[in-house]
Scaffold this motif. Structure first.
Motif, PDB file in Angstrom:
ATOM      1  N   GLY A 119       0.843  -1.190   0.000  1.00 48.25           N
ATOM      2  CA  GLY A 119       0.000   0.000   0.000  1.00 48.25           C
ATOM      3  C   GLY A 119       0.876   1.237   0.000  1.00 48.25           C
ATOM      4  O   GLY A 119       2.110   1.139   0.084  1.00 48.25           O
ATOM      5  N   GLY A 120       0.217   2.384  -0.078  1.00 49.24           N
ATOM      6  CA  GLY A 120       0.968   3.626  -0.186  1.00 49.24           C
ATOM      7  C   GLY A 120       1.886   3.873   1.004  1.00 49.24           C
ATOM      8  O   GLY A 120       3.014   4.359   0.849  1.00 49.24           O
ATOM      9  N   SER A 121       1.398   3.536   2.204  1.00 47.97           N
ATOM     10  CA  SER A 121       2.247   3.782   3.386  1.00 47.97           C
ATOM     11  C   SER A 121       3.520   2.949   3.315  1.00 47.97           C
ATOM     12  O   SER A 121       4.598   3.420   3.702  1.00 47.97           O
ATOM     13  CB  SER A 121       1.469   3.463   4.670  1.00 47.97           C
ATOM     14  OG  SER A 121       0.316   4.260   4.753  1.00 47.97           O
ATOM     15  N   VAL A 124       5.953   4.576   0.832  1.00 50.03           N
ATOM     16  CA  VAL A 124       6.656   5.725   1.410  1.00 50.03           C
ATOM     17  C   VAL A 124       7.717   5.251   2.402  1.00 50.03           C
ATOM     18  O   VAL A 124       8.864   5.726   2.394  1.00 50.03           O
ATOM     19  CB  VAL A 124       5.645   6.674   2.089  1.00 50.03           C
ATOM     20  CG1 VAL A 124       6.355   7.729   2.920  1.00 50.03           C
ATOM     21  CG2 VAL A 124       4.752   7.319   1.039  1.00 50.03           C
ATOM     22  N   TYR A 153       0.507  14.617   2.336  1.00 50.27           N
ATOM     23  CA  TYR A 153       0.038  13.388   2.992  1.00 50.27           C
ATOM     24  C   TYR A 153       0.880  12.233   2.477  1.00 50.27           C
ATOM     25  O   TYR A 153       1.008  12.033   1.262  1.00 50.27           O
ATOM     26  CB  TYR A 153      -1.443  13.135   2.688  1.00 50.27           C
ATOM     27  CG  TYR A 153      -1.976  11.902   3.378  1.00 50.27           C
ATOM     28  CD1 TYR A 153      -2.202  11.905   4.754  1.00 50.27           C
ATOM     29  CD2 TYR A 153      -2.216  10.727   2.676  1.00 50.27           C
ATOM     30  CE1 TYR A 153      -2.669  10.760   5.403  1.00 50.27           C
ATOM     31  CE2 TYR A 153      -2.685   9.581   3.320  1.00 50.27           C
ATOM     32  CZ  TYR A 153      -2.905   9.613   4.688  1.00 50.27           C
ATOM     33  OH  TYR A 153      -3.357   8.482   5.334  1.00 50.27           O
ATOM     34  N   HIS A 154       1.477  11.486   3.394  1.00 49.58           N
ATOM     35  CA  HIS A 154       2.374  10.404   2.990  1.00 49.58           C
ATOM     36  C   HIS A 154       2.051   9.101   3.709  1.00 49.58           C
ATOM     37  O   HIS A 154       2.939   8.300   3.969  1.00 49.58           O
ATOM     38  CB  HIS A 154       3.824  10.834   3.209  1.00 49.58           C
ATOM     39  CG  HIS A 154       4.180  12.073   2.448  1.00 49.58           C
ATOM     40  ND1 HIS A 154       4.332  12.075   1.076  1.00 49.58           N
ATOM     41  CD2 HIS A 154       4.346  13.365   2.845  1.00 49.58           C
ATOM     42  CE1 HIS A 154       4.596  13.306   0.664  1.00 49.58           C
ATOM     43  NE2 HIS A 154       4.599  14.110   1.715  1.00 49.58           N
ATOM     44  N   GLY A 155       0.780   8.895   4.037  1.00 54.80           N
ATOM     45  CA  GLY A 155       0.383   7.659   4.698  1.00 54.80           C
ATOM     46  C   GLY A 155       0.569   7.770   6.200  1.00 54.80           C
ATOM     47  O   GLY A 155       1.067   8.772   6.711  1.00 54.80           O
ATOM     48  N   GLU A 226       4.310  15.234  -2.931  1.00 57.49           N
ATOM     49  CA  GLU A 226       3.382  14.710  -3.940  1.00 57.49           C
ATOM     50  C   GLU A 226       3.409  15.663  -5.145  1.00 57.49           C
ATOM     51  O   GLU A 226       3.340  16.885  -4.947  1.00 57.49           O
ATOM     52  CB  GLU A 226       1.954  14.696  -3.390  1.00 57.49           C
ATOM     53  CG  GLU A 226       1.758  13.841  -2.154  1.00 57.49           C
ATOM     54  CD  GLU A 226       0.579  14.355  -1.320  1.00 57.49           C
ATOM     55  OE1 GLU A 226      -0.539  13.902  -1.548  1.00 57.49           O
ATOM     56  OE2 GLU A 226       0.780  15.218  -0.449  1.00 57.49           O
ATOM     57  N   ASP A 259       6.147  11.210  -4.207  1.00 62.28           N
ATOM     58  CA  ASP A 259       5.100  10.328  -3.681  1.00 62.28           C
ATOM     59  C   ASP A 259       3.946  10.346  -4.688  1.00 62.28           C
ATOM     60  O   ASP A 259       3.088  11.234  -4.672  1.00 62.28           O
ATOM     61  CB  ASP A 259       4.654  10.801  -2.296  1.00 62.28           C
ATOM     62  CG  ASP A 259       3.608   9.869  -1.693  1.00 62.28           C
ATOM     63  OD1 ASP A 259       3.057   9.026  -2.432  1.00 62.28           O
ATOM     64  OD2 ASP A 259       3.335   9.996  -0.482  1.00 62.28           O
ATOM     65  N   VAL A 261       1.601   8.120  -5.067  1.00 62.38           N
ATOM     66  CA  VAL A 261       0.604   7.110  -4.684  1.00 62.38           C
ATOM     67  C   VAL A 261      -0.749   7.408  -5.347  1.00 62.38           C
ATOM     68  O   VAL A 261      -1.413   6.498  -5.835  1.00 62.38           O
ATOM     69  CB  VAL A 261       0.504   7.005  -3.146  1.00 62.38           C
ATOM     70  CG1 VAL A 261      -0.737   6.243  -2.717  1.00 62.38           C
ATOM     71  CG2 VAL A 261       1.760   6.336  -2.594  1.00 62.38           C
ATOM     72  N   ILE A 262      -1.132   8.675  -5.399  1.00 66.60           N
ATOM     73  CA  ILE A 262      -2.378   9.024  -6.112  1.00 66.60           C
ATOM     74  C   ILE A 262      -2.097   9.366  -7.575  1.00 66.60           C
ATOM     75  O   ILE A 262      -2.812   8.925  -8.477  1.00 66.60           O
ATOM     76  CB  ILE A 262      -3.085  10.222  -5.429  1.00 66.60           C
ATOM     77  CG1 ILE A 262      -3.633   9.811  -4.057  1.00 66.60           C
ATOM     78  CG2 ILE A 262      -4.210  10.749  -6.312  1.00 66.60           C
ATOM     79  CD1 ILE A 262      -4.288  10.937  -3.277  1.00 66.60           C
ATOM     80  N   LYS A 288      -2.074   2.460  -5.050  1.00 67.89           N
ATOM     81  CA  LYS A 288      -3.426   2.697  -5.604  1.00 67.89           C
ATOM     82  C   LYS A 288      -3.570   2.245  -7.060  1.00 67.89           C
ATOM     83  O   LYS A 288      -3.865   1.091  -7.336  1.00 67.89           O
ATOM     84  CB  LYS A 288      -3.792   4.181  -5.442  1.00 67.89           C
ATOM     85  CG  LYS A 288      -3.845   4.589  -3.953  1.00 67.89           C
ATOM     86  CD  LYS A 288      -4.547   5.875  -3.732  1.00 67.89           C
ATOM     87  CE  LYS A 288      -4.461   6.378  -2.311  1.00 67.89           C
ATOM     88  NZ  LYS A 288      -5.559   6.015  -1.457  1.00 67.89           N
TER      89      LYS A 288
END
Ligand SMILES: Cc1ncc(COP(=O)(O)O)c(C=O)c1O
Length: 454
Positions: A119-121, A124, A153-155, A226, A259, A261-262, A288
């Protein structure tokens, strides 16, 4: 358990289930929508209500629901080999194939190696640990600090959370990790400096440089950010900001972690967010969209500069002492390969750019009609509508105020699944969204604002 009994599900949702980012008490009176199935850009709840999924699950279902290619890939992989690990002594074909695919599609960024997570966390956490180990291997172990941005936001693992730039994500779990510093990023709608994008970039770049100089560049491992801030409220930096970040990182000999992730895998209108800004990071975090949310999967990619630190013989210190039982899980990797294939084959990044642009145009029409809409912003199919009490003062609705929820609930009751983050309505649908889908959403939003005048 009788999970097909809706009343039972509703009654039991909060008995033993902790929901992320929610006060368990609040769930008793506010039953969340129980989603049972999905097809294309639509989801259906246990009562048979059908919604356009404006959330894309949670910014993740890029290819839409019910894609047989992914289901088949997962099923075949499970039947052939349900699991085998990447820990010393073994590996598996799906993980090897996905690592090759990721390196192929990030060739313009010059990525050369992949570390998998779930997952994203994880993505990171891996990036932060790789950055620290890189500098140790380079013989500069004083370089251990990370700089991130306000609203970033980084998890929520301890490393990523320590890089988060918002009090709500941090305060209940302090003390956080030492060595994490936040600075102001360019938020055009809300900043104390200027409304001029270029001037704002320059101010934020200077603030970043001053922080680096105060800390001492010899103590900074990496800047992590991000390409477009998501959970912070879809904050799109001016186009010159990321190139400035790259310049600053190079000037002070600091790694740059994107980052993604999104933003990764098409959501921002280019395959990767940093690519959209014309920037090559040193490390990329993907999650994601990498599996379109069908199964848990993430990847952290590194370029040759970073990878080369592991090429020298440094004995035990060059062991990559990181990874999880499920790093490179063959079922996740099979799903990832199939999901990426769809994103590329159907050119979903391009569709996100075109439909996203149309979405923002139509939302700006709504802004002309409804006073509570203070700002409409985004890139590709990640968009926020920021609600304010007063356009002049930009006074936002606070977390306890009912108005934003009334709007999102109105939309949900009219068949559009929409999420709020405090005073922001978040739009991140599957990247297969069409202009007709947008028109449908606009009609629902318009009706909802009319029914809830401010
Ligand atoms: C930019 C960014 N990084 C990291 C994460 C954490 O991902 P996860 O919730 O999969 O751990 C998220 C989640 O939304 C994110 O948006």
């Amino acid at each position: 358990m009788n999970s097909s009994n809706n009343a039972w599900l509703k009654e039991h949702n909060t008995v033993h289930l902790m929901h992320p980012m929610q006060d368990p008490k609040s769930l008793k009176d506010n039953l969340p929508v129980i989603i049972e199935s999905g097809e294309g850009v639509h989801i259906t709840d246990v009562d048979g209500r059908r919604f356009l999924d404006l959330q894309g699950g949670l910014w993740c279902v890029n290819v839409g629901y019910g894609r047989k290619e992914i289901v088949d890939a997962v099923s075949e992989q499970m039947q052939k080999l349900a699991y085998y690990s990447l820990f010393p002594g073994s590996t598996n074909p799906a993980a090897i194939a996905l690592s090759q695919k990721l390196i192929e599609i990030t060739a313009p960024e010059g990525m050369v190696k992949v570390s998998f997570g779930l997952g994203g966390s994880d993505a990171v956490e891996s990036a932060l640990k790789i950055a620290r180990q890189y500098w140790k291997l380079e013989g500069q172990s004083d370089k251990y600090k990370f700089i991130s941005l306000y609203n970033g936001y980084h998890g929520l693992n301890f490393g990523g959370m320590s890089a988060c730039g918002g009090v709500a994500w941090r305060s209940s779990y302090e003390p956080l990790m030492p060595g994490f510093i936040q600075v102001e990023g360019p938020h055009l709608y809300r900043n104390p400096f200027t409304q001029d994008p270029e001037e704002l970039v320059e101010i934020c770049a200077q603030l970043m440089e001053r922080q680096i100089e105060i800390q001492g560049a010899h103590t900074i491992a990496a800047i992590i950010a991000e390409p477009i801030q998501g959970a912070g409220g879809v904050i799109v930096p001016p186009a010159s900001y990321w190139p400035r970040l790259r310049q600053i990182a190079d000037k002070y000999n600091i790694l740059l972690i994107a980052d993604e992730v999104i933003t990764g895998l098409g959501r921002s209108g280019s395959l990767f967010g940093a690519r959209g800004w014309g920037v090559k990071p040193d490390i990329m975090c993907l999650a994601k969209g990498i599996s379109s949310g069908y199964v848990p999967l993430s990847a952290t990619l590194i370029n040759q500069r970073v990878a080369s630190a592991w090429e020298r013989d440094a004995g035990f210190t060059s062991v990559y002492m990181h990874g999880y039982t499920y790093s490179g899980h063959p079922v996740s990797c099979a799903a990832g390969l199939a999901a990426i294939d769809i994103v590329l084959r159907e050119n979903l990044a391009e569709n996100a750019a075109v439909v996203g642009e149309y979405f923002r145009e139509r939302l700006l029409e709504l802004k002309g009609k409804h006073r509570a809409i203070g700002d409409v912003r985004g890139k590709g199919l990640m968009i926020a509508i920021e609600l304010v009490k007063d356009r002049q003062t930009k006074e936002p609705f606070g977390p306890d105020e009912a108005y934003p929820l009334a709007i999102s609930e109105g939309c949900v009751n009219s068949g559009v699944m929409l999420r709020t983050i405090v005073n922001k309505l978040i739009i991140s649908p599957p990247l297969t969204f069409t202009k007709d889908n947008v028109d449908e959403v606009i009609e629902v939003l318009d009706r909802t604002f009319i029914a809830n005048p401010w």
